[in-house]
Each structure stands twice: as C-alpha cells, then as structure tokens.
Design an enzyme around this catalytic site. Structure first.
Site, mmCIF file in Angstrom:
data_model
loop_
_atom_site.group_PDB
_atom_site.id
_atom_site.type_symbol
_atom_site.label_atom_id
_atom_site.label_comp_id
_atom_site.label_asym_id
_atom_site.label_seq_id
_atom_site.Cartn_x
_atom_site.Cartn_y
_atom_site.Cartn_z
ATOM 1 N N ASP A 162 0.789 -1.235 0.000
ATOM 2 C CA ASP A 162 0.000 0.000 0.000
ATOM 3 C C ASP A 162 0.819 1.282 0.000
ATOM 4 O O ASP A 162 0.255 2.373 0.043
ATOM 5 C CB ASP A 162 -0.973 -0.004 1.197
ATOM 6 C CG ASP A 162 -0.252 -0.109 2.537
ATOM 7 O OD1 ASP A 162 0.934 -0.503 2.551
ATOM 8 O OD2 ASP A 162 -0.881 0.198 3.558
ATOM 9 N N GLU A 201 11.051 -4.000 12.618
ATOM 10 C CA GLU A 201 12.213 -3.621 11.803
ATOM 11 C C GLU A 201 13.514 -3.745 12.593
ATOM 12 O O GLU A 201 14.468 -4.400 12.157
ATOM 13 C CB GLU A 201 12.063 -2.180 11.280
ATOM 14 C CG GLU A 201 10.884 -1.960 10.337
ATOM 15 C CD GLU A 201 9.562 -1.678 11.054
ATOM 16 O OE1 GLU A 201 9.545 -1.692 12.312
ATOM 17 O OE2 GLU A 201 8.553 -1.442 10.366
HETATM 18 C C1 UGA Z 1 3.365 -0.571 9.487
HETATM 19 C C2 UGA Z 1 4.631 -0.824 8.685
HETATM 20 O O1 UGA Z 1 4.656 -0.008 7.517
HETATM 21 C C3 UGA Z 1 4.635 -2.321 8.321
HETATM 22 O O2 UGA Z 1 5.666 -2.597 7.433
HETATM 23 C C4 UGA Z 1 4.773 -3.128 9.616
HETATM 24 O O3 UGA Z 1 4.708 -4.502 9.354
HETATM 25 C C5 UGA Z 1 3.610 -2.780 10.515
HETATM 26 O O4 UGA Z 1 3.500 -1.355 10.697
HETATM 27 C C6 UGA Z 1 3.775 -3.440 11.873
HETATM 28 O O5 UGA Z 1 3.627 -2.769 12.885
HETATM 29 O O6 UGA Z 1 4.068 -4.617 11.925
HETATM 30 P P1 UGA Z 1 0.891 -0.412 8.352
HETATM 31 O O7 UGA Z 1 0.998 0.471 7.186
HETATM 32 O O8 UGA Z 1 0.296 0.131 9.589
HETATM 33 O O9 UGA Z 1 2.313 -1.054 8.713
HETATM 34 O O10 UGA Z 1 0.134 -1.792 7.998
HETATM 35 P P2 UGA Z 1 -0.383 -2.397 6.621
HETATM 36 O O11 UGA Z 1 0.176 -1.680 5.446
HETATM 37 O O12 UGA Z 1 -1.846 -2.530 6.733
HETATM 38 O O13 UGA Z 1 0.249 -3.867 6.652
HETATM 39 C C7 UGA Z 1 1.615 -4.111 6.359
HETATM 40 C C8 UGA Z 1 1.705 -5.191 5.285
HETATM 41 O O14 UGA Z 1 1.143 -6.400 5.791
HETATM 42 C C9 UGA Z 1 0.956 -4.863 3.989
HETATM 43 O O15 UGA Z 1 1.697 -5.279 2.873
HETATM 44 C C10 UGA Z 1 -0.328 -5.645 4.120
HETATM 45 O O16 UGA Z 1 -0.874 -6.068 2.873
HETATM 46 C C11 UGA Z 1 0.104 -6.857 4.956
HETATM 47 N N1 UGA Z 1 -1.000 -7.398 5.787
HETATM 48 C C12 UGA Z 1 -1.735 -6.583 6.588
HETATM 49 C C13 UGA Z 1 -1.285 -8.751 5.724
HETATM 50 O O17 UGA Z 1 -0.621 -9.511 5.001
HETATM 51 N N2 UGA Z 1 -2.320 -9.248 6.469
HETATM 52 C C14 UGA Z 1 -3.099 -8.448 7.270
HETATM 53 O O18 UGA Z 1 -4.037 -8.971 7.933
HETATM 54 C C15 UGA Z 1 -2.794 -7.093 7.326
HETATM 55 MN MN MN Z 2 0.917 0.185 5.075
#
Ligand code: UGA
Ligand code: MN
Length: 258
Positions: A110, A196
């Site tokens: 995203d 990270e």
């Molecule tokens: C933030 C960071 O940008 C992430 O890289 C980090 O993993 C996350 O915090 C964390 O705290 O662990 P954020 O933008 O809040 O992430 O979260 P998302 O973008 O919704 O999710 C991160 C990635 O995991 C995305 O590529 C999303 O597609 C994936 N994801 C999210 C899943 O595979 N499953 C889920 O249920 C939710």
């Molecule tokens: Mn994100």
C-alpha cells in the site's frame, strides 16, 4: 554493484482496495530491471486476479499463500518470515544465471514508491541501506540523521533510541546478510519495540553498518517512498434480513474483492 538482483517481498491480503494498490505497485516495479517480486498472500489460497497482475509485470515473481498462524500479528510478519525462508532455500533460482548478488527489500502493498528508490538506492545496498520515508510514524518524515556520512541517530518521533528506528519501507539488506543469518520476524519481536529493529538486530547488524541514501544537500532532499494508505470507501451494505441472508452485492460481472 549494479548487477545485483533486487528481491522485493510483499505481504498482501484481501480487502476492497487491494487490487487497486497492487496495480499501482506492479506498474512501478515493471519499470525496474533485474527484480524478483515475492508476493505472499495472507490467506489459504492464491487469488487469480492478483496473480494476473504479477504476470502482466513481465517480472520474475513468486506468489505463495501463507495465512497468518496463531499468535502472529496480522500485519505481514508471518508472510515476510515465510518469504525469508523461501529466499534462503531457493537462492539460485531467484538470482538466475546472470546474478551472484542481491538485495532484499520489504515493500508493503500500500505504499507509494518512486522508481528511483529501486534503481538508485536499493540496487546499490552493500550491507544495510537506510533512507527517508514520508508520512510515517505519526510525523511528516522519518529519516536517518547523517553526520559526516555516518548514522549515529535517527530523526524520528517514536522511540529514537531503537537501534534501527526505521519503517519497513525505509531499509534494504544485502542478500549476503540474509544468507548469513536465520533471522525472521518471529514471535519474540513482539517484545522488541518494532519488527524492523528486531529483524536487523537479529541479523547481527549495528548502527555503524548503515549506508544512508538521499541525505546529500541541506534542503530540498527528496523522499522516494511514502507510507500511504488507501482509504476504504464507505459503501452501504444491503440490509440483513432475519430470514434471508443478504444477497452478494452486484458488481456487474466485474471482479471486486468485496
Ligand atoms: C506498518 C509498517 O509499515 C509495516 O511494514 C509493519 O509490518 C507494521 O506497521 C507493523 O507494525 O508490523 P501499516 O501500514 O500500519 O504497517 O500496515 P499495513 O500496510 O496494513 O500492513 C503491512 C503489510 O502487511 C501490507 O503489505 C499488508 O498487505 C500486509 N498485511 C496486513 C497482511 O498480510 N495481512 C493483514 O491482515 C494485514
Ligand atoms: Mn501500510
């Protein structure tokens, strides 16, 4: 260095805006040569519409389903862990005949990526590259604080004392570092502030290993990756009836991940 393969790891999951996000990311990555895209579906099976996007990039790719298991935060941790294991056991297949070296980057589905992030920063990472990320951590920008070309601190709002105060989008590690370690985004990372710094510390890296990118110049420094999030449109659902289940919403034969 320029013939290093770039390995991008992307966790992804079903949601209303996912196809739109993935098309945007695919269109960006299509411009980058010598890039292998590893996409891990947080689900029981692969989604044909996602695989079609990957195919159309003409990039070498790997698409595998690994649904988050019990205990892991549902934020891509388990998917990145499985991708790291895949990289370690399929290295020569990913690198191909023409490449001996590579760089691993965790690119969420995203964010908004400038092509130069890949061609000018990630491609040239010798050990651990770190750069600025826009609109992350509750502020305008998070960035390494560079003094005389080295990083001893971070310009971040949240917990600057972390060894690596950087978002997932703000770093890449050389494949050599990945191969010399067994580090993953494990459950123990839940007690280690953020995933990270947990991963990078577990890989045996230290602050002195950081190669900062994009800090040259006093002002008008450019941000090449933005931590964006596509908003979910508020589409009214058909009302539930006590006797009849709501019919699936009509998408006129078009694929939408409702
Ligand atoms: C933030 C960071 O940008 C992430 O890289 C980090 O993993 C996350 O915090 C964390 O705290 O662990 P954020 O933008 O809040 O992430 O979260 P998302 O973008 O919704 O999710 C991160 C990635 O995991 C995305 O590529 C999303 O597609 C994936 N994801 C999210 C899943 O595979 N499953 C889920 O249920 C939710
Ligand atoms: Mn994100």
């Amino acid at each position: 260095m320029s013939d290093q393969m770039i390995i991008v790891v992307t966790p992804t999951y079903k949601r209303l805006t996912r196809i739109a996000d993935m098309i945007r990311m695919a269109n960006t990555l299509s411009h980058v040569k010598n890039l292998h895209w590893i996409v891990i579906e947080d689900g029981k099976k692969k989604i044909p519409a996602v695989e079609n996007i990957l195919k159309r990039t003409n990039l070498p790719y790997t698409y595998l389903p690994y649904k988050t298991i019990e205990g892991y935060p549902k934020r891509g941790w388990y998917q990145r862990t499985m991708a790291l294991k895949f990289i370690r056991s399929n290295t020569s297949q990913i690198l191909g005949k023409e490449h001996e070296e590579g760089v691993v980057y965790f690119g969420d589905d995203d964010n908004s990526y400038d092509i130069r992030l890949f061609t000018e920063y990630i491609r040239n990472v010798k050990t651990l590259g770190i750069w600025a990320v826009g609109l992350v951590g509750g502020g305008y920008v998070e960035a390494p604080k560079v003094v005389n070309g080295t990083v001893a601190e971070f310009n971040v709002g949240y917990l600057p004392s972390r060894t690596f105060a950087v978002d997932m989008a703000g770093f890449a590690v050389n494949l050599r570092v990945v191969m010399n370690s067994t580090a993953v985004f494990g459950l123990h990372c839940k007690e280690r502030y953020t995933p990270e710094t947990c991963l990078l510390e577990d890989m045996g890296l230290e602050r002195k290993d950081i190669e900062p990118f994009g800090w040259e110049g006093e002002k008008d420094r450019e941000i090449l990756v933005w931590h964006t999030k596509t908003s979910t449109p508020n589409i009214p659902k058909a009302e539930k009836n006590a006797t009849k289940p709501a019919p699936p919403p009509d998408t006129y034969g078009y694929f939408v991940e409702v």
